[in-house]
Each structure stands twice: as structure tokens, then as C-alpha cells.
Design a protein around this motif. Structure first.
Motif, PDB file in Angstrom:
ATOM      1  N   GLY A 281       0.399   3.737  -6.088  1.00 31.46           N
ATOM      2  CA  GLY A 281       0.241   4.349  -7.402  1.00 31.46           C
ATOM      3  C   GLY A 281       1.007   3.588  -8.462  1.00 31.46           C
ATOM      4  O   GLY A 281       1.919   2.816  -8.158  1.00 31.46           O
ATOM      5  N   ILE A 282       0.604   3.802  -9.717  1.00 25.56           N
ATOM      6  CA  ILE A 282       1.273   3.192 -10.869  1.00 25.56           C
ATOM      7  C   ILE A 282       1.688   4.315 -11.819  1.00 25.56           C
ATOM      8  O   ILE A 282       0.914   5.237 -12.079  1.00 25.56           O
ATOM      9  CB  ILE A 282       0.352   2.187 -11.587  1.00 25.56           C
ATOM     10  CG1 ILE A 282       0.025   1.015 -10.673  1.00 25.56           C
ATOM     11  CG2 ILE A 282       1.015   1.675 -12.867  1.00 25.56           C
ATOM     12  CD1 ILE A 282      -0.921  -0.002 -11.273  1.00 25.56           C
ATOM     13  N   ARG A 283       2.901   4.222 -12.332  1.00 31.07           N
ATOM     14  CA  ARG A 283       3.423   5.230 -13.249  1.00 31.07           C
ATOM     15  C   ARG A 283       3.815   4.595 -14.581  1.00 31.07           C
ATOM     16  O   ARG A 283       4.351   3.495 -14.611  1.00 31.07           O
ATOM     17  CB  ARG A 283       4.661   5.923 -12.630  1.00 31.07           C
ATOM     18  CG  ARG A 283       4.381   6.635 -11.315  1.00 31.07           C
ATOM     19  CD  ARG A 283       3.500   7.857 -11.540  1.00 31.07           C
ATOM     20  NE  ARG A 283       3.257   8.578 -10.296  1.00 31.07           N
ATOM     21  CZ  ARG A 283       2.185   8.396  -9.515  1.00 31.07           C
ATOM     22  NH1 ARG A 283       1.281   7.474  -9.858  1.00 31.07           N
ATOM     23  NH2 ARG A 283       2.034   9.092  -8.410  1.00 31.07           N
ATOM     24  N   ARG A 284       3.567   5.333 -15.671  1.00 34.04           N
ATOM     25  CA  ARG A 284       3.962   4.892 -17.009  1.00 34.04           C
ATOM     26  C   ARG A 284       4.611   6.087 -17.690  1.00 34.04           C
ATOM     27  O   ARG A 284       3.936   6.940 -18.262  1.00 34.04           O
ATOM     28  CB  ARG A 284       2.724   4.420 -17.783  1.00 34.04           C
ATOM     29  CG  ARG A 284       3.010   3.503 -18.981  1.00 34.04           C
ATOM     30  CD  ARG A 284       3.541   4.224 -20.174  1.00 34.04           C
ATOM     31  NE  ARG A 284       3.573   3.357 -21.360  1.00 34.04           N
ATOM     32  CZ  ARG A 284       4.223   3.633 -22.467  1.00 34.04           C
ATOM     33  NH1 ARG A 284       4.911   4.756 -22.562  1.00 34.04           N
ATOM     34  NH2 ARG A 284       4.201   2.815 -23.484  1.00 34.04           N
TER      35      ARG A 284
ATOM     36  N   SER B  81       0.810  -1.213   0.000  1.00 39.73           N
ATOM     37  CA  SER B  81       0.000   0.000   0.000  1.00 39.73           C
ATOM     38  C   SER B  81       0.844   1.264   0.000  1.00 39.73           C
ATOM     39  O   SER B  81       0.332   2.351  -0.263  1.00 39.73           O
ATOM     40  CB  SER B  81      -0.941   0.008   1.205  1.00 39.73           C
ATOM     41  OG  SER B  81      -0.225   0.105   2.423  1.00 39.73           O
ATOM     42  N   GLU B  82       2.126   1.138   0.278  1.00 37.10           N
ATOM     43  CA  GLU B  82       3.037   2.276   0.271  1.00 37.10           C
ATOM     44  C   GLU B  82       3.927   2.307  -0.969  1.00 37.10           C
ATOM     45  O   GLU B  82       4.728   3.223  -1.146  1.00 37.10           O
ATOM     46  CB  GLU B  82       3.919   2.240   1.521  1.00 37.10           C
ATOM     47  CG  GLU B  82       3.146   2.337   2.831  1.00 37.10           C
ATOM     48  CD  GLU B  82       4.054   2.207   4.038  1.00 37.10           C
ATOM     49  OE1 GLU B  82       5.249   1.878   3.855  1.00 37.10           O
ATOM     50  OE2 GLU B  82       3.567   2.434   5.160  1.00 37.10           O
ATOM     51  N   CYS B  83       3.789   1.313  -1.835  1.00 37.83           N
ATOM     52  CA  CYS B  83       4.714   1.158  -2.963  1.00 37.83           C
ATOM     53  C   CYS B  83       4.252   1.897  -4.218  1.00 37.83           C
ATOM     54  O   CYS B  83       3.060   1.917  -4.544  1.00 37.83           O
ATOM     55  CB  CYS B  83       4.881  -0.318  -3.298  1.00 37.83           C
ATOM     56  SG  CYS B  83       5.810  -1.235  -2.054  1.00 37.83           S
ATOM     57  N   LEU B  84       5.227   2.470  -4.900  1.00 38.02           N
ATOM     58  CA  LEU B  84       4.997   3.106  -6.195  1.00 38.02           C
ATOM     59  C   LEU B  84       5.559   2.176  -7.265  1.00 38.02           C
ATOM     60  O   LEU B  84       6.742   1.823  -7.234  1.00 38.02           O
ATOM     61  CB  LEU B  84       5.703   4.466  -6.254  1.00 38.02           C
ATOM     62  CG  LEU B  84       5.350   5.375  -7.433  1.00 38.02           C
ATOM     63  CD1 LEU B  84       3.874   5.746  -7.421  1.00 38.02           C
ATOM     64  CD2 LEU B  84       6.218   6.634  -7.394  1.00 38.02           C
ATOM     65  N   ILE B  85       4.714   1.772  -8.208  1.00 35.47           N
ATOM     66  CA  ILE B  85       5.065   0.762  -9.199  1.00 35.47           C
ATOM     67  C   ILE B  85       5.056   1.374 -10.590  1.00 35.47           C
ATOM     68  O   ILE B  85       4.142   2.137 -10.937  1.00 35.47           O
ATOM     69  CB  ILE B  85       4.076  -0.420  -9.153  1.00 35.47           C
ATOM     70  CG1 ILE B  85       3.980  -1.000  -7.738  1.00 35.47           C
ATOM     71  CG2 ILE B  85       4.463  -1.491 -10.168  1.00 35.47           C
ATOM     72  CD1 ILE B  85       5.256  -1.625  -7.220  1.00 35.47           C
ATOM     73  N   ALA B  86       6.038   1.041 -11.388  1.00 34.07           N
ATOM     74  CA  ALA B  86       6.109   1.517 -12.771  1.00 34.07           C
ATOM     75  C   ALA B  86       5.770   0.390 -13.731  1.00 34.07           C
ATOM     76  O   ALA B  86       5.926  -0.796 -13.416  1.00 34.07           O
ATOM     77  CB  ALA B  86       7.510   2.048 -13.074  1.00 34.07           C
ATOM     78  N   THR B  87       5.320   0.748 -14.919  1.00 35.03           N
ATOM     79  CA  THR B  87       5.003  -0.244 -15.935  1.00 35.03           C
ATOM     80  C   THR B  87       5.117   0.386 -17.315  1.00 35.03           C
ATOM     81  O   THR B  87       5.361   1.586 -17.456  1.00 35.03           O
ATOM     82  CB  THR B  87       3.591  -0.825 -15.727  1.00 35.03           C
ATOM     83  OG1 THR B  87       3.403  -1.942 -16.606  1.00 35.03           O
ATOM     84  CG2 THR B  87       2.512   0.213 -16.018  1.00 35.03           C
TER      85      THR B  87
END
Length: 266
Positions: A186-189, A153-159
């Protein structure tokens, strides 16, 4: 910080020389000659010029090395040599061509199937991310370490999202997003896999996954993440990490559950 090896210095020199032309052309992006390499996959004159410079610099300094490079040219294929450079002269081409300052030069050196040196250079932000096998990963004078976050729940993930031309991967991607989104901060692209890997090594992202990558997109990033204490796994169990083109990268603490989350999203 350990002194850079002669091989690493050669890689730095090649990237810095290529970056001068790329930075100049980025400032005049509207005037670039652009051709289509495939659906939604563009190649600019700047891309080819950067690759030519990198190949010339590296082959002069290390004539026995072969090359695996993203852009096809009229040079002989030397990618099967035991020692070789794996090069993406401009990772984030679409960003570059749209005037978005998030792109990088990615160069890795491989010996007998083992990655031994890597550089991801972001000329616009003047950031160097580099690593040598067994010596660690660095940016400037700072030793890089992956994040220590354990709670999803604290992680920022990229894809990286499928684009026109590789839409066959869309169904899997949608399922993966549906699995990951509810669990993370959150998720970042952002459009550059090389920088996604570098940001994991620097602790800015906690994890990353993508399908459809070329070896040149991820070779340098793989070594960066490993030398910063992170882990890389193929999405398909047992697949060759460099050749599979479908990877999961993260810090050590979330890796196993993150891998399971992506693999189970079918």
C-alpha cells in the motif's frame, strides 16, 4: 535509553512551549486568520506565532546558533552560521487548517554541515520522536528501529503528492506511482513529511519518497531515520541530501531496490 543532552533538552523545551499555542489554535481552527503564501500553500497566524516562540527559546539558550526556518520574518538571516537550528514550526499546515490532527513541530540542530540532534513532536498524539548523532533514535522510553521487511509485497510506503503550485512535478510523480504501486502492500499520503520520516524510524512505514521538500521539512527526519538504522538517498544521484528536496528513505533491506525503482521511473 541514554540521557538527553543539554542541547536536546533545549529543543524539547522550545517545541513544547510552541505546541501549547498550536494545540489551542487547532481547537479553534475556524477562527484562524489565514493568508496565502503561494498556491495551495497556506500560512496561519498559529504558524508564525509558533516559529516566534521556538526562535526566542532556542536563541536565548543557544545565542551563537543561527536559524534556517520555513517562514520568513523580519529577523536577520543567520542561516549560514556553522551551528544552526533548522526549524519547521508546523509541518502539515494544510492538515492543521482543515482540522486534521496529523501535523508536527520539526527541529534539527546542525554543526558544520552535520546533523547532530533532531526532534519531531506530534502534540495531538503526544508523540515525541528524537535522535542524537551516534546515540540512536527514541520515542518515549523506546529505542526506535526501522522495519525488517524485505519483501516489497509486504511493505507500506509513504509519499507526498504534488499540489497546485508545484504541478511541474506531476509527470514524474505519476510515473513513480505507476512503478511503486504494483509492487507494494500500500501507499499512504498523510500530508506531513516530518511524520513520514518519523514513522519510518519507528518501523510503521517501510519506505518514503517525495520531491519538492524544503530543508526544514526533512532535516530532523533524516537524522531520525539514520539513527534508527535506515538509509536516505537523493532521487538525483550525487545530489546534496539536505538541499536537494527530493529524497528516498527506507529500511536497510529494501533501500537499494527501492532507490532503483524510483530513479528508473522516468
Amino acid at each position: 535509553m541514554p540521557a538527553r543532552s543539554p542541547l536536546m533538552n533545549v529543543i524539547f523545551k522550545a517545541a513544547e512551549k510552541a505546541a501549547k499555542g498550536l494545540t489551542r489554535d487547532f481547537g479553534e481552527v475556524e477562527n484562524l486568520q489565514v493568508s496565502r503564501k503561494g498556491p495551495a500553500d497556506f500560512v496561519s497566524t498559529a504558524d508564525f506565532n509558533a516559529q516566534k516562540i521556538i526562535r526566542q527559546e532556542l536563541s536565548t539558550a543557544r545565542p551563537n546558533f543561527g536559524f534556517l526556518m520555513e517562514e520568513k520574518d523580519d529577523m536577520s538571516d543567520t542561516s549560514s552560521k556553522e551551528e544552526r537550528f533548522i526549524v519547521d514550526p508546523l509541518d502539515g499546515t494544510s492538515n492543521f487548517l482543515h482540522g486534521l490532527g496529523h501535523w508536527a513541530i520539526s527541529i534539527a540542530a546542525e554543526r558544520a554541515g552535520e546533523l547532530i540532534a533532531a526532534l519531531v513532536f506530534d502534540p495531538i498524539k503526544n508523540e515525541y520522536f528524537w535522535a542524537e548523532k551516534g546515540l540512536g533514535a527514541f520515542s518515549g522510553n523506546k529505542r526506535l528501529r526501522v522495519s525488517a521487511r524485505r519483501d516489497f509485497s509486504e511493505c507500506l510506503i509513504a509519499t507526498g503528492a504534488p499540489f497546485k503550485g508545484v504541478m511541474d512535478k506531476r509527470p514524474n510523480f505519476v510515473k513513480q506511482m505507476e512503478a511503486v504501486m504494483p509492487k507494494v502492500a500500500g501507499i499512504r499520503r498523510f500530508g506531513s513529511a516530518a511524520l513520514d520520516f518519523a514513522y519510518i524510524a519507528a518501523g510503521r512505514y517501510d519506505g518514503f519518497w517525495e520531491e519538492g521538500l524544503g530543508s526544514w521539512d526533512c532535516a530532523a527526519g533524516i537524522l531520525l531515520v539514520r539513527e534508527a538504522g535506515g538509509f536516505i538517498s537523493p532521487i538525483a544521484p550525487g545530489a546534496d541530501i539536505l538541499k536537494s528536496g527530493a529524497l528516498i528513505a527506507s529500511n536497510a533491506d529494501i533501500h537499494d531496490p527501492f532507490v532503483k525503482l524510483i530513479r528508473d521511473a522516468k
